[in-house]
Write an enzyme that holds these catalytic residues in place. Sequence first.
Site, PDB file in Angstrom:
ATOM      1  N   GLY A  17      21.569  -1.528  60.217  1.00 42.82           N
ATOM      2  CA  GLY A  17      21.025  -0.411  59.848  1.00 42.82           C
ATOM      3  C   GLY A  17      19.580  -0.327  60.480  1.00 42.82           C
ATOM      4  O   GLY A  17      18.937  -1.471  59.919  1.00 42.82           O
ATOM      5  N   GLY A  19      17.057   1.945  59.626  1.00 41.99           N
ATOM      6  CA  GLY A  19      16.327   2.899  58.909  1.00 41.99           C
ATOM      7  C   GLY A  19      14.937   2.372  58.474  1.00 41.99           C
ATOM      8  O   GLY A  19      14.786   1.213  58.906  1.00 41.99           O
ATOM      9  N   PHE A  20      14.498   2.954  57.511  1.00 43.98           N
ATOM     10  CA  PHE A  20      13.079   2.559  57.039  1.00 43.98           C
ATOM     11  C   PHE A  20      13.329   1.014  56.699  1.00 43.98           C
ATOM     12  O   PHE A  20      12.417   0.227  56.911  1.00 43.98           O
ATOM     13  CB  PHE A  20      12.544   3.408  55.975  1.00 43.98           C
ATOM     14  CG  PHE A  20      12.243   4.803  56.487  1.00 43.98           C
ATOM     15  CD1 PHE A  20      11.061   4.823  57.131  1.00 43.98           C
ATOM     16  CD2 PHE A  20      12.924   5.870  56.239  1.00 43.98           C
ATOM     17  CE1 PHE A  20      10.460   5.914  57.715  1.00 43.98           C
ATOM     18  CE2 PHE A  20      12.461   7.017  56.784  1.00 43.98           C
ATOM     19  CZ  PHE A  20      11.252   7.277  57.373  1.00 43.98           C
ATOM     20  N   GLY A  21      14.306   0.618  55.784  1.00 46.67           N
ATOM     21  CA  GLY A  21      14.480  -0.843  55.209  1.00 46.67           C
ATOM     22  C   GLY A  21      14.906  -1.796  56.250  1.00 46.67           C
ATOM     23  O   GLY A  21      13.834  -2.899  56.290  1.00 46.67           O
ATOM     24  N   GLU A 176      12.377  22.449  51.419  1.00 53.20           N
ATOM     25  CA  GLU A 176      11.678  22.297  52.788  1.00 53.20           C
ATOM     26  C   GLU A 176      12.676  23.171  53.763  1.00 53.20           C
ATOM     27  O   GLU A 176      11.966  23.788  54.467  1.00 53.20           O
ATOM     28  CB  GLU A 176      11.662  20.982  53.357  1.00 53.20           C
ATOM     29  CG  GLU A 176      10.514  20.100  52.146  1.00 53.20           C
ATOM     30  CD  GLU A 176      10.296  18.648  52.749  1.00 53.20           C
ATOM     31  OE1 GLU A 176      10.816  18.112  53.241  1.00 53.20           O
ATOM     32  OE2 GLU A 176       9.037  18.317  52.507  1.00 53.20           O
ATOM     33  N   ASP A 306      18.399   3.075  50.222  1.00 53.76           N
ATOM     34  CA  ASP A 306      19.351   3.826  49.691  1.00 53.76           C
ATOM     35  C   ASP A 306      20.744   3.417  49.178  1.00 53.76           C
ATOM     36  O   ASP A 306      21.215   3.672  48.177  1.00 53.76           O
ATOM     37  CB  ASP A 306      19.798   5.051  50.665  1.00 53.76           C
ATOM     38  CG  ASP A 306      18.757   6.148  50.616  1.00 53.76           C
ATOM     39  OD1 ASP A 306      17.440   5.565  50.272  1.00 53.76           O
ATOM     40  OD2 ASP A 306      18.728   7.086  51.198  1.00 53.76           O
ATOM     41  N   ALA A 323      11.857   6.801  51.456  1.00 57.19           N
ATOM     42  CA  ALA A 323      11.368   5.912  52.395  1.00 57.19           C
ATOM     43  C   ALA A 323      10.486   4.814  51.823  1.00 57.19           C
ATOM     44  O   ALA A 323      10.906   3.623  51.859  1.00 57.19           O
ATOM     45  CB  ALA A 323      10.664   6.488  53.351  1.00 57.19           C
TER      46      ALA A 323
END
Lengths: 435, 435
Positions: A17, A19-21, A176, A306, A323
């Site tokens: 992954g 993603g942010f991590g 949002e 997550d 995040a």
Amino acid sequence: MSVDIPETNFPRVVIIGGGFGGIQAAKKLNSKEVQVIMIDRHNYHTFQPLLYQVATGGLEPDSIAHPLRKIFKNQKNFIFRVAEAQEVIADKKVLVTNIGEIHYDYLVIATGSSSNYFGMKDLEKHTMPMKTIPEALDMRSLVLQNLESALLTDSINEQEAYMNFVVVGGGPTGVETAGALAELKNHVLPHDYPELDIRRMQINLIEGGDRLLGAMSVQASEKSADFLKSMGVNVRLNERVLSFDGERVQLGSGKGLETKVVIWSAGVKGVTLPGINKEVIVGGNRFKVNVFNQIEGYDNIFAIGDVAAMITDEFPKGHPGVAPAAIQQGRLFAKNIIKKINDIPMEPFKYFDKGSMATVGRNRAVVDMGFIRFQGTFAWFVWMFVHLMTLVGFRNRVVVFVNWVWSYFSYDRGTRLIIRRFEKENDKKLEQVEA
Amino acid sequence: MSVDIPETNFPRVVIIGGGFGGIQAAKKLNSKEVQVIMIDRHNYHTFQPLLYQVATGGLEPDSIAHPLRKIFKNQKNFIFRVAEAQEVIADKKVLVTNIGEIHYDYLVIATGSSSNYFGMKDLEKHTMPMKTIPEALDMRSLVLQNLESALLTDSINEQEAYMNFVVVGGGPTGVETAGALAELKNHVLPHDYPELDIRRMQINLIEGGDRLLGAMSVQASEKSADFLKSMGVNVRLNERVLSFDGERVQLGSGKGLETKVVIWSAGVKGVTLPGINKEVIVGGNRFKVNVFNQIEGYDNIFAIGDVAAMITDEFPKGHPGVAPAAIQQGRLFAKNIIKKINDIPMEPFKYFDKGSMATVGRNRAVVDMGFIRFQGTFAWFVWMFVHLMTLVGFRNRVVVFVNWVWSYFSYDRGTRLIIRRFEKENDKKLEQVEA
């Protein structure tokens, strides 16, 4: 069949992954004596906090996506493959993927989360999720297609159904999205569709709890609801969605809404992976991890972000799926794995809560930073600044900045394009890496 | 069933297509005593001259697309529908579309052109065209997917096939695409794919004639070939493509090329429409029009731009299929139709040739303006300036400008994203509005 990646003399860390991590974990391992292999279904990182702006025609998709290879282009110990993780064979230290098997010494599961429908198949089938760029583009197409379709019918009821937008879930994404749809309604669509009476367009935000932004302060909840109402959004608290058949939403209160679009942001679940002991999957479909992010019962398999539930006294349900938590866990993992390799005790994770924020519309945002809470125009500028600075890639920052400045002065949103039509018949494919 | 658009007291002008010609025709009819109805398959205008930059990861698709409704948002006599033209019933003055029938008093066919495969079905099936934004995105995905696939094979031959790009057609699109691929090869891919020996990547540009850019000066042809060669492109003149089965291109000279991607820019044909007398369809599948752009034999049906062939002594094959010709014909049509309605004689079309240009790469472009011809850095800046100024929409100009400045200084291209995978099995749908 095994994927053809030469082994080095260093231990191999495989990260699932980008993603942010995952990105932080890999970055912090730059120049360290490990071989880092990252796989991801996509060849880019998605800046998920701004997906709703893509879905509502405010930003182009390419400015919130960043090629993973570009991020790591000067990192010599890094190897990337576009691949889908399929299974872990823990006793062989092997990750099975759609391109073959990859051996690991240490495995980091940073697969993030996908939409949670809580087992309701009709909602999974008919509502629009917003967790990936293709999903956000599908939503953008569908919103615009429905306005075009509204022009083609004689029936007032059908026209109103095409102009009735239902957003489920009053968390940051729901708030949002509802706010962005209201801005479209108030500033853009009346010019684009002079033939439609856009005042009849409805935006419904459905939240099961008794306030919006349940993870934030009561002040933020109340103010965001006020903002949304002032923009014309119907905020429905203490309300549940029981079913949606593509035409009609049935609410728990007995009310029904005729609509063609339901946007699902009512919950997420971790994207787990077969092969890991099922007993360690806890609430929210996440892997239970210890304070070092090791999955319970495994010494060399970690989960971050997550998909990890680090249950502590302070966080009895694990850390929030945001995040900063993923970023901090990714960074600590990188530090810890080097310690572990060198037989130095690892450091426990300590979450640093930077606060949280959500934007509702122009000059309308809410910010909680510890005991400091503020809302309105200044909060909105803080929100924009923080998101610009967090975006990956200088080019993306400039393009997003240009778009925001443009929208601010023109009250316009530039990218209301139906590049590829969304066809309801193309049933949405379920996440492929899912338990 | 007829499309529900109220008739006004004014004559109705129906424009098929929101390309360069259609937009100008509609714009110039602003505030005139006509009702203007435009239909297009897409809800946006495509700036086709920059499609190749989308296909090669240099620009985001949204910056070369502009919502048609936005262009006309203050034009009161303008109505737009997303629709596909299917047939003209000339004696009833009716246009049949996929959303119903539309009555017209005057019809303007501004459908442009699509890729011409000259009847070769295997090429139509297996090569990548580049006439629409989804097609350019498919090409972008495929180019990147192939590089990812090259990493997964042990066979050197297969790896080279994945890295062998064949561009067919030495007109501006072919030259610009080959040049952009060469820039990717020279500046971007070695960093992105350190595991691949990118020097083995081949870019072949195949042209049937004896020079590139056949519509330009010999000087431009020679210089563009020199530029391409200096960037490492194999320019093959006097060469034809006989067949491509998805794996191997067979050339007329007997040579074969193993490749996975063939980009087709070898020719275009007009997108005609059933219902018009077939006898007036001439070379290039275009409607033969008189000097007022009326289709031969029809008083109230006009064709402009790529789909029109106005055969004159000066242009025995009609005007070149370029934006300025379409723009000028669109403007003149608007002027003439008002004259015609008021029984004033129409003006004949007079093409004003603004010259032509093509860019090969950084600091390498060729410009012909009448007898003034120049090549190199200054030509490249002229090319960029002209394209920026011609782009529709201020936001798009700024975003494109930012991207170009960014690329200039960083030697980078920002958007090498596989947003949606291109699957060869999804056989390309043929153009729906086609004879």
